[in-house]
Design an enzyme around this catalytic site. Sequence first.
Site, PDB file in Angstrom:
ATOM      1  N   ARG A  40       3.055  -4.213  17.866  1.00  0.00           N
ATOM      2  CA  ARG A  40       4.335  -4.933  17.848  1.00  0.00           C
ATOM      3  C   ARG A  40       5.307  -4.069  18.623  1.00  0.00           C
ATOM      4  NH1 ARG A  40       7.046  -8.505  13.924  1.00  0.00           N
ATOM      5  NH2 ARG A  40       5.059  -8.803  12.859  1.00  0.00           N
ATOM      6  N   ASP A  98      -9.295  -9.732   9.134  1.00  0.00           N
ATOM      7  CA  ASP A  98      -8.771  -8.395   8.843  1.00  0.00           C
ATOM      8  C   ASP A  98      -9.736  -7.252   9.138  1.00  0.00           C
ATOM      9  OD1 ASP A  98      -6.438  -6.968   7.788  1.00  0.00           O
ATOM     10  OD2 ASP A  98      -7.716  -6.413   6.100  1.00  0.00           O
ATOM     11  N   PHE A 156       2.114 -17.344  18.966  1.00  0.00           N
ATOM     12  CA  PHE A 156       1.344 -18.261  18.110  1.00  0.00           C
ATOM     13  C   PHE A 156       0.340 -19.058  18.943  1.00  0.00           C
ATOM     14  CE2 PHE A 156       5.448 -17.198  16.162  1.00  0.00           C
ATOM     15  CZ  PHE A 156       4.976 -16.527  15.045  1.00  0.00           C
ATOM     16  N   GLY A 157       0.338 -20.397  18.866  1.00  0.00           N
ATOM     17  CA  GLY A 157      -0.650 -21.197  19.595  1.00  0.00           C
ATOM     18  C   GLY A 157      -0.639 -20.930  21.094  1.00  0.00           C
ATOM     19  N   CYS A 176       0.849  -7.696  11.930  1.00  0.00           N
ATOM     20  CA  CYS A 176       1.161  -7.855  13.357  1.00  0.00           C
ATOM     21  C   CYS A 176       0.405  -9.023  13.980  1.00  0.00           C
ATOM     22  CB  CYS A 176       0.867  -6.575  14.115  1.00  0.00           C
ATOM     23  SG  CYS A 176       2.064  -5.270  13.756  1.00  0.00           S
ATOM     24  N   GLY A 177      -0.117  -9.930  13.165  1.00  0.00           N
ATOM     25  CA  GLY A 177      -0.620 -11.172  13.731  1.00  0.00           C
ATOM     26  C   GLY A 177      -2.127 -11.378  13.743  1.00  0.00           C
ATOM     27  N   TYR A 192      -1.902  -3.476  -6.776  1.00  0.00           N
ATOM     28  CA  TYR A 192      -1.555  -4.297  -5.621  1.00  0.00           C
ATOM     29  C   TYR A 192      -2.518  -4.151  -4.438  1.00  0.00           C
ATOM     30  CZ  TYR A 192       1.118  -7.208  -2.614  1.00  0.00           C
ATOM     31  OH  TYR A 192       1.478  -8.253  -1.819  1.00  0.00           O
ATOM     32  N   GLY A 193      -2.995  -5.235  -3.927  1.00  0.00           N
ATOM     33  CA  GLY A 193      -3.695  -5.340  -2.637  1.00  0.00           C
ATOM     34  C   GLY A 193      -4.612  -4.175  -2.321  1.00  0.00           C
ATOM     35  N   GLY A 194      -4.398  -3.619  -1.146  1.00  0.00           N
ATOM     36  CA  GLY A 194      -5.261  -2.553  -0.645  1.00  0.00           C
ATOM     37  C   GLY A 194      -5.324  -1.331  -1.550  1.00  0.00           C
ATOM     38  N   LYS A 246      -9.710  -2.177   1.994  1.00  0.00           N
ATOM     39  CA  LYS A 246      -9.396  -1.031   2.861  1.00  0.00           C
ATOM     40  C   LYS A 246     -10.177   0.209   2.461  1.00  0.00           C
ATOM     41  CE  LYS A 246      -6.281  -3.578   4.820  1.00  0.00           C
ATOM     42  NZ  LYS A 246      -6.406  -4.092   6.171  1.00  0.00           N
ATOM     43  N   ASN A 256       6.168  -8.525   1.902  1.00  0.00           N
ATOM     44  CA  ASN A 256       4.715  -8.308   1.895  1.00  0.00           C
ATOM     45  C   ASN A 256       4.031  -9.204   0.859  1.00  0.00           C
ATOM     46  OD1 ASN A 256       2.317  -6.976   2.832  1.00  0.00           O
ATOM     47  ND2 ASN A 256       2.349  -5.666   1.003  1.00  0.00           N
ATOM     48  N   SER A 257       4.670 -10.325   0.520  1.00  0.00           N
ATOM     49  CA  SER A 257       3.999 -11.257  -0.407  1.00  0.00           C
ATOM     50  C   SER A 257       2.784 -11.856   0.296  1.00  0.00           C
ATOM     51  CB  SER A 257       4.970 -12.349  -0.855  1.00  0.00           C
ATOM     52  OG  SER A 257       5.519 -13.026   0.250  1.00  0.00           O
ATOM     53  N   ARG A 258       1.779 -12.228  -0.489  1.00  0.00           N
ATOM     54  CA  ARG A 258       0.493 -12.592   0.118  1.00  0.00           C
ATOM     55  C   ARG A 258      -0.149 -13.786  -0.577  1.00  0.00           C
ATOM     56  NH1 ARG A 258      -1.860  -8.767   4.246  1.00  0.00           N
ATOM     57  NH2 ARG A 258      -0.162  -7.282   4.495  1.00  0.00           N
ATOM     58  N   ARG A 283       0.835  -1.189   0.000  1.00  0.00           N
ATOM     59  CA  ARG A 283       0.000   0.000   0.000  1.00  0.00           C
ATOM     60  C   ARG A 283       0.877   1.249   0.000  1.00  0.00           C
ATOM     61  NH1 ARG A 283      -1.818   0.823   4.315  1.00  0.00           N
ATOM     62  NH2 ARG A 283      -1.154  -1.002   5.482  1.00  0.00           N
ATOM     63  N   HIS A 307     -10.349  -2.399  11.795  1.00  0.00           N
ATOM     64  CA  HIS A 307      -9.278  -3.275  11.284  1.00  0.00           C
ATOM     65  C   HIS A 307      -9.068  -4.400  12.303  1.00  0.00           C
ATOM     66  CE1 HIS A 307      -4.851  -3.344   9.605  1.00  0.00           C
ATOM     67  NE2 HIS A 307      -5.612  -4.212   8.986  1.00  0.00           N
ATOM     68  N   SER A 359      -1.184  -3.660  10.588  1.00  0.00           N
ATOM     69  CA  SER A 359      -0.869  -4.534   9.457  1.00  0.00           C
ATOM     70  C   SER A 359       0.358  -5.401   9.745  1.00  0.00           C
ATOM     71  CB  SER A 359      -0.615  -3.686   8.215  1.00  0.00           C
ATOM     72  OG  SER A 359      -1.750  -2.895   7.944  1.00  0.00           O
TER      73      SER A 359
HETATM   74  P1  GTP Z   1      -2.550  -7.516   7.585  1.00  0.00           P
HETATM   75  O1  GTP Z   1      -3.095  -8.596   6.700  1.00  0.00           O
HETATM   76  O2  GTP Z   1      -1.398  -6.779   6.972  1.00  0.00           O
HETATM   77  O3  GTP Z   1      -3.571  -6.583   8.156  1.00  0.00           O
HETATM   78  O4  GTP Z   1      -1.829  -8.201   8.818  1.00  0.00           O
HETATM   79  P2  GTP Z   1      -2.130  -9.329   9.892  1.00  0.00           P
HETATM   80  O5  GTP Z   1      -2.236  -8.649  11.208  1.00  0.00           O
HETATM   81  O6  GTP Z   1      -3.215 -10.243   9.487  1.00  0.00           O
HETATM   82  O7  GTP Z   1      -0.753 -10.058   9.801  1.00  0.00           O
HETATM   83  P3  GTP Z   1      -0.334 -11.568  10.022  1.00  0.00           P
HETATM   84  O8  GTP Z   1      -1.211 -12.318  10.966  1.00  0.00           O
HETATM   85  O9  GTP Z   1      -0.189 -12.182   8.695  1.00  0.00           O
HETATM   86  O10 GTP Z   1       1.075 -11.288  10.703  1.00  0.00           O
HETATM   87  C1  GTP Z   1       2.196 -11.792  10.187  1.00  0.00           C
HETATM   88  C2  GTP Z   1       3.423 -11.559  11.032  1.00  0.00           C
HETATM   89  O11 GTP Z   1       3.187 -11.591  12.440  1.00  0.00           O
HETATM   90  C3  GTP Z   1       4.390 -12.687  10.724  1.00  0.00           C
HETATM   91  O12 GTP Z   1       5.672 -12.145  10.647  1.00  0.00           O
HETATM   92  C4  GTP Z   1       4.216 -13.607  11.941  1.00  0.00           C
HETATM   93  O13 GTP Z   1       5.324 -14.411  12.135  1.00  0.00           O
HETATM   94  C5  GTP Z   1       4.015 -12.588  13.053  1.00  0.00           C
HETATM   95  N1  GTP Z   1       3.317 -13.136  14.230  1.00  0.00           N
HETATM   96  C6  GTP Z   1       2.019 -13.472  14.319  1.00  0.00           C
HETATM   97  N2  GTP Z   1       1.720 -13.947  15.551  1.00  0.00           N
HETATM   98  C7  GTP Z   1       2.861 -13.883  16.266  1.00  0.00           C
HETATM   99  C8  GTP Z   1       3.207 -14.208  17.620  1.00  0.00           C
HETATM  100  O14 GTP Z   1       2.391 -14.638  18.416  1.00  0.00           O
HETATM  101  N3  GTP Z   1       4.508 -14.009  17.985  1.00  0.00           N
HETATM  102  C9  GTP Z   1       5.439 -13.523  17.110  1.00  0.00           C
HETATM  103  N4  GTP Z   1       6.681 -13.340  17.560  1.00  0.00           N
HETATM  104  N5  GTP Z   1       5.157 -13.206  15.829  1.00  0.00           N
HETATM  105  C10 GTP Z   1       3.892 -13.377  15.419  1.00  0.00           C
HETATM  106  C1  SPV Z   2      -2.947  -4.416   5.456  1.00  0.00           C
HETATM  107  O1  SPV Z   2      -1.955  -3.824   5.001  1.00  0.00           O
HETATM  108  O2  SPV Z   2      -3.426  -4.154   6.586  1.00  0.00           O
HETATM  109  C2  SPV Z   2      -3.586  -5.495   4.672  1.00  0.00           C
HETATM  110  C3  SPV Z   2      -3.113  -5.733   3.301  1.00  0.00           C
HETATM  111  O3  SPV Z   2      -4.479  -6.149   5.180  1.00  0.00           O
HETATM  112  S1  SPV Z   2      -3.815  -4.670   2.115  1.00  0.00           S
HETATM  113  O4  SPV Z   2      -5.090  -5.230   1.682  1.00  0.00           O
HETATM  114  O5  SPV Z   2      -2.872  -4.595   0.983  1.00  0.00           O
HETATM  115  O6  SPV Z   2      -4.016  -3.370   2.680  1.00  0.00           O
HETATM  116 MN    MN Z   3      -5.032  -5.412   7.227  1.00  0.00          MN
END
Ligand code: GTP
Ligand code: SPV
Ligand code: MN
Length: 609
Positions: A421, A298, A517-518, A275-276, A222-224, A231, A388-390, A83, A251, A273
């Site tokens: 983060r 999202d 994670f889990g 951040c998990g 691209y994307g958003g 978005k 930022n590959s998806r 974006r 969001h 974005s």
């Molecule tokens: P957008 O689609 O951009 O809005 O983002 P999103 O918040 O859905 O991002 P996503 O869940 O794909 O986050 C991806 C990043 O967060 C990766 O680098 C993951 O490894 C990291 N991540 C997710 N959960 C955790 C966690 O619990 N701990 C750590 N250290 N990293 C995490």
């Molecule tokens: C974000 O950046 O928060 C996304 C990806 O979810 S995009 O749809 O490209 O904005």
């Molecule tokens: Mn998003």
Amino acid sequence: MSIAEMTRTHFSAPDGTNQSVIAWVEEIAALTQPDEVVWCNGSPEEADELAELMIEAGTLTRLNDEYRPHSFLARSDPSDVARVESRTFICSVNESDAGPSNNWAAPAEMRTTLDGLFEGAMRGRRLYVVPFSMGPLGSPLAKIGVQVTDSPYVVMSMGIMTRMGTAVLQSIDDSTEWVRAIHSVGAPLAAGDTDVPWPCNQTKYISHFPETREIWSFGSAYGGNAILAKKSFALRIASVIARDEGWLAEHMLLLKLTNPRGRVFHIAAAFPSACGKTNLAMLKPTIPGWKAETIGDDIAWLGKGADGRLRAINPEAGFFGVAPGTGIATNETAMDTIWGNTVFTNVALKDNGDVWWEGMTDEVPEHLIDWQGNDWTPESGTPSSHPNSRFTVAAAQCPTIADEWESPQGVVIDAIIFGGRRATNVPLVVEARDWEHGVYLGATISSERTAAAEGTIGELRRDPFAMMPFCGYNMADHWAHWLSVGQNLRSSGTVPRIFQVNWFRKGADGSFLWPGFGENSRVLEWILERVDGQVAAQESALGLLPREGDLNIDGLDLDENVMEQLFAIDTESWLAEAASTEEFFATFDGRVPAAVTRQLEQLKARLTS
Ligand code: GTP
Ligand code: SPV
Ligand code: MN
């Protein structure tokens, strides 16, 4: 039927198409001058046909059906990978309604600029008409839009990310309010020109007209920037509609959780974005007896239901998820979701015709074609996939999708979570004292910059409610709106609790303190035990924290002092953070609600007492 014949059947608007749509498409076609106008019906045959066209044009590569059935790889132009917030505009009538966190341009001036750019922009291309519904078609909470675009990649993405097709078009009548979205890659072709695999333009505009509910996007595919349902509509335009109508467009991921006693909860969580959100939306609990099911990853639309409770829907129909870092160990559910029927963008291609990216497997392939189409080996010294590959995939394909994910009334929200983060300062989990404190926690989310938008990765940036790039109006007014939504919920007696989490705190050696994670299910357990009234909490300057021993870390192999470090509150750095928050609030020209600045004063007082 041949591909050409099949397409020809969609050259005119389907029977029953509302005159308002036909007139608008004619107007945009007169401006952009495409060779052909194609009305998309949303059928699988149409998607296949688009895929064939894109394979021919070099936009898509078909993956090996044996490993990744009916899936494709797209490589974008290397300049069109995220974006572009610097080229995103909110063109409200009054500049102050866009606020200091948005780029503003006067609507009339922007229209003049866009008219110039869009004139003839689709020459030599097709204009696709893409009718879509955000939310299940017919749901009282759903909203309709129509996007016109000259990018088949965008059509295909919209077909996955939204409910798209003729049924939506035919639901539009004279009384329907629908959002107009105009998109062009900005690369007209003259007779005899050969096309490039990923047409785009160095000049980019992603412009929003909140008063007339219109979106104009130029120059990016691209994307958003280009999938305007996401978005641009479901957050920027929808947040304005929501402000006017008393609901929220956020969001946020949506997750259903069932505890070992069988009680069902739904949570909404806002993280910036990359951040998990996708990770948490597809959580695989590591603690016994808990079940997690996915509703959205999202975007959430939330509002007071007929029962007086806060309810939410996921307006999308697919996931546009960050690929790098997604693997069996971090997100097995996502890996299972993308078994096939998936479009991958800017990941690496394996010699066997499957895809790979950093973090998919521990073992790194010896040879790949990287996201830019070059040979790659582990010695290359560059990532094989763009950060930022998806992946783009239908939500229905997620094995943990909850039965009620398409419930027209939405699900009841029991807890709201804000996270960023943060390597320092912010504890693993904090509970807000009340709704107003929760709004303060949302307003002060900040995060280290990720690859989802252009900019210096790692730098700390303010991202209130994870909505900084996505709020279609003044951010300070957004906080006031949250306060009024809380007040409205209070009047009917049920206000969800609000929490803050941070999975990303780092130790002195720079590694993450919390396994994440889990294991985040342990934090959700504490949160939902609080909601269920099963556990007490302790006061701190920042809010309510778990009492020693209450957060379940059984079976976790944590180093000594890790829990202490995860919850440490350093007064000096918190006073510095409070001072920086004060500066941030000052940029809003006095529009920050008094209840929010009062929270800041109370924080400072608690830190120094
Ligand atoms: P957008 O689609 O951009 O809005 O983002 P999103 O918040 O859905 O991002 P996503 O869940 O794909 O986050 C991806 C990043 O967060 C990766 O680098 C993951 O490894 C990291 N991540 C997710 N959960 C955790 C966690 O619990 N701990 C750590 N250290 N990293 C995490
Ligand atoms: C974000 O950046 O928060 C996304 C990806 O979810 S995009 O749809 O490209 O904005
Ligand atoms: Mn998003």
